[in-house]
Design an enzyme around this catalytic site. Structure first.
Site, PDB file in Angstrom:
ATOM      1  N   SER A   1     -89.566  18.445 124.881  1.00  0.00           N
ATOM      2  CA  SER A   1     -90.323  18.182 126.106  1.00  0.00           C
ATOM      3  C   SER A   1     -90.040  19.214 127.195  1.00  0.00           C
ATOM      4  O   SER A   1     -88.896  19.609 127.425  1.00  0.00           O
ATOM      5  CB  SER A   1     -89.971  16.792 126.628  1.00  0.00           C
ATOM      6  OG  SER A   1     -90.734  16.506 127.769  1.00  0.00           O
TER       7      SER A   1
ATOM      8  N   ASN B   1     -93.216  12.060 126.428  1.00  0.00           N
ATOM      9  CA  ASN B   1     -91.990  11.899 127.208  1.00  0.00           C
ATOM     10  C   ASN B   1     -92.379  11.248 128.540  1.00  0.00           C
ATOM     11  O   ASN B   1     -93.383  11.605 129.140  1.00  0.00           O
ATOM     12  CB  ASN B   1     -91.390  13.298 127.415  1.00  0.00           C
ATOM     13  CG  ASN B   1     -90.088  13.298 128.169  1.00  0.00           C
ATOM     14  OD1 ASN B   1     -90.071  13.215 129.393  1.00  0.00           O
ATOM     15  ND2 ASN B   1     -88.989  13.420 127.452  1.00  0.00           N
TER      16      ASN B   1
ATOM     17  N   CYS C   1     -83.429  10.988 135.655  1.00  0.00           N
ATOM     18  CA  CYS C   1     -84.073  11.003 136.976  1.00  0.00           C
ATOM     19  C   CYS C   1     -83.274  10.112 137.913  1.00  0.00           C
ATOM     20  O   CYS C   1     -82.751   9.084 137.488  1.00  0.00           O
ATOM     21  CB  CYS C   1     -85.474  10.404 136.900  1.00  0.00           C
ATOM     22  SG  CYS C   1     -86.589  11.392 135.982  1.00  0.00           S
TER      23      CYS C   1
HETATM   24  C1  LIG Z   1     -88.118  24.430 131.440  1.00  0.00           C
HETATM   25  C2  LIG Z   1     -87.621  23.131 130.885  1.00  0.00           C
HETATM   26  C3  LIG Z   1     -88.298  21.946 131.181  1.00  0.00           C
HETATM   27  C4  LIG Z   1     -87.848  20.722 130.670  1.00  0.00           C
HETATM   28  N1  LIG Z   1     -88.548  19.574 130.953  1.00  0.00           N
HETATM   29  C5  LIG Z   1     -88.152  18.406 130.391  1.00  0.00           C
HETATM   30  C6  LIG Z   1     -88.919  17.203 130.598  1.00  0.00           C
HETATM   31  O1  LIG Z   1     -89.977  17.193 131.228  1.00  0.00           O
HETATM   32  N2  LIG Z   1     -88.438  16.044 130.066  1.00  0.00           N
HETATM   33  C7  LIG Z   1     -87.286  16.021 129.320  1.00  0.00           C
HETATM   34  O2  LIG Z   1     -86.896  14.943 128.839  1.00  0.00           O
HETATM   35  N3  LIG Z   1     -86.569  17.141 129.083  1.00  0.00           N
HETATM   36  C8  LIG Z   1     -86.974  18.326 129.599  1.00  0.00           C
HETATM   37  N4  LIG Z   1     -86.259  19.469 129.341  1.00  0.00           N
HETATM   38  C9  LIG Z   1     -85.046  19.408 128.484  1.00  0.00           C
HETATM   39  C10 LIG Z   1     -85.352  19.860 127.058  1.00  0.00           C
HETATM   40  O3  LIG Z   1     -86.339  19.035 126.457  1.00  0.00           O
HETATM   41  C11 LIG Z   1     -84.057  19.831 126.192  1.00  0.00           C
HETATM   42  O4  LIG Z   1     -83.520  18.530 126.206  1.00  0.00           O
HETATM   43  C12 LIG Z   1     -82.995  20.787 126.710  1.00  0.00           C
HETATM   44  O5  LIG Z   1     -83.569  21.971 127.230  1.00  0.00           O
HETATM   45  C13 LIG Z   1     -81.963  21.163 125.627  1.00  0.00           C
HETATM   46  O6  LIG Z   1     -82.545  21.811 124.513  1.00  0.00           O
HETATM   47  P1  LIG Z   1     -82.671  23.441 124.386  1.00  0.00           P
HETATM   48  O7  LIG Z   1     -81.302  23.985 124.651  1.00  0.00           O
HETATM   49  O8  LIG Z   1     -83.186  23.686 122.994  1.00  0.00           O
HETATM   50  O9  LIG Z   1     -83.637  23.871 125.442  1.00  0.00           O
HETATM   51  C14 LIG Z   1     -86.687  20.703 129.840  1.00  0.00           C
HETATM   52  C15 LIG Z   1     -86.017  21.890 129.545  1.00  0.00           C
HETATM   53  C16 LIG Z   1     -86.472  23.102 130.039  1.00  0.00           C
HETATM   54  C17 LIG Z   1     -85.724  24.380 129.670  1.00  0.00           C
END
Ligand SMILES: Cc1cc2nc3c(=O)[nH]c(=O)nc-3n(C[C@H](O)[C@H](O)[C@H](O)COP(=O)(O)O)c2cc1C
Length: 310
Positions: free
Chosen positions: A26, A105, A136
């Site tokens: 997400s 999500n 949040c």
């Molecule tokens: C730019 C960005 C936006 C994100 N927006 C959301 C979101 O809207 N909802 C959510 O549950 N997690 C959000 N996340 C978290 C990611 O889904 C994920 O849990 C986190 O980045 C760890 O995984 P990664 O290291 O592969 O990015 C976001 C992460 C990034 C980098």
């Protein structure tokens, strides 16, 4: 039968069947449709769309992203078009992608926000599951995140479960003292599966200007920098609960996927890797197939929880 046709990458959790364990995370994959030109969405196990709220949100002012050593800071501020517009403008197109699971999500600032958003999404066809973002601030209880306080977590998961007409995945925050406790609370409150981890609260300052790198000052850290902590948290959570666990945090290679599965993840999500290479999710699916062939693996789900000690 050839080795290629014998390979079974399928996994399932909470009644949701995936052709392979790779799910786009997400907030890093838009509403899926934005990636259609660069990624063959039909090859992924699934994707989780941007966090949705009851009303549209414009998010935080820029700068909202900053690259760090082996990681990324973001404070997007949960910008989104709102649940109703998602159903009308995005979901009809997503429903045409066969056999790739679409997960929505959901976030909010009060229990009622979560409840209302899920009620709107219940009306849509073709959503496989809900993923509850509990990172949040809970404005009913003075701003501490839902996911940092066991009682708030219990309340929001219980509320969401009561209204959800689809399996409920609770996405845990890593910004806690005991991930084991939060995993257990989520399970006992009705979660059908867990996903973890969300980003770590972090910040960076520019020594020249003395200003924060991110306008919001604090931000979420993601990417390879957080991977070993994510693996440990997935391992701890999987030990603490009976429900399936979906792992994420810094995954960028097929070997990373196997590592999370050995720690106890049934499936994985890929987030920041899509920022560095928009094709990352599809490449990891291809790479995973090759990895399994090279290692003479025929059934990927046999890896789940398969870490050996001696
Ligand atoms: C730019 C960005 C936006 C994100 N927006 C959301 C979101 O809207 N909802 C959510 O549950 N997690 C959000 N996340 C978290 C990611 O889904 C994920 O849990 C986190 O980045 C760890 O995984 P990664 O290291 O592969 O990015 C976001 C992460 C990034 C980098």
């Amino acid at each position: 039968m050839t080795a290629a046709s014998a390979l079974d990458l399928s996994v399932s959790f909470a009644g949701v069947q995936l052709r392979n364990p790779i799910i786009a995370a997400s907030g890093t994959f838009g509403y899926g449709v934005e990636f259609e030109d660069v990624v063959n969405l039909g090859k992924l196990g699934g994707f989780v769309v941007k966090g949705l709220s009851r009303e549209p949100m414009i998010g935080n002012p820029p700068p909202r992203l900053w690259e760090t050593a082996a990681g990324m800071l973001n404070a997007i501020g949960l910008q989104n078009i709102g649940a109703r517009a998602f159903l009308e403008e995005k979901l009809p197109r997503l429903r045409q992608i066969k056999d790739t699971v679409v997960i929505t999500n959901v976030f909010g600032y009060t229990r009622e926000d979560y409840e209302n958003t899920i009620q709107i999404l219940n009306e849509g066809e073709g959503i496989a599951a809900y993923e509850l973002n509990v990172s949040c601030p809970n404005t009913e209880h003075g701003g501490l995140q839902f996911g940092m306080d066991p009682r708030s977590l219990d309340e929001v998961v219980t509320t969401a479960k009561r209204v959800a007409r689809r399996p409920l995945i609770v996405k845990l925050s890593p910004n806690v003292t005991s991930i084991t406790q939060m995993a257990y609370v989520a399970q006992e409150s009705g979660a059908d599966a867990l996903s973890l981890i969300n980003t770590f609260t972090a910040m960076a300052i520019d020594p020249e200007t003395r200003k924060p790198r991110i306008a919001n000052v604090t931000a979420g850290l993601s990417g390879p920098a957080i991977k070993p902590i994510a693996v440990r948290m997935v391992y701890d959570a999987a030990q603490a609960v009976k429900i399936p666990v979906i792992g994420m945090g810094g995954i960028s290679t097929p070997a990373d996927v196997i590592e999370f599965m050995l720690a106890g993840a049934t499936a994985v999500q890929i987030g920041t890797a899509s920022y560095w290479d928009p094709c990352a999710t599809e490449k990891i699916v291809d790479g995973l197939e090759n990895w399994c062939h090279d290692h003479r693996i025929t059934r990927i789900r046999d890896f789940v929880g398969g870490m050996v000690m001696e």
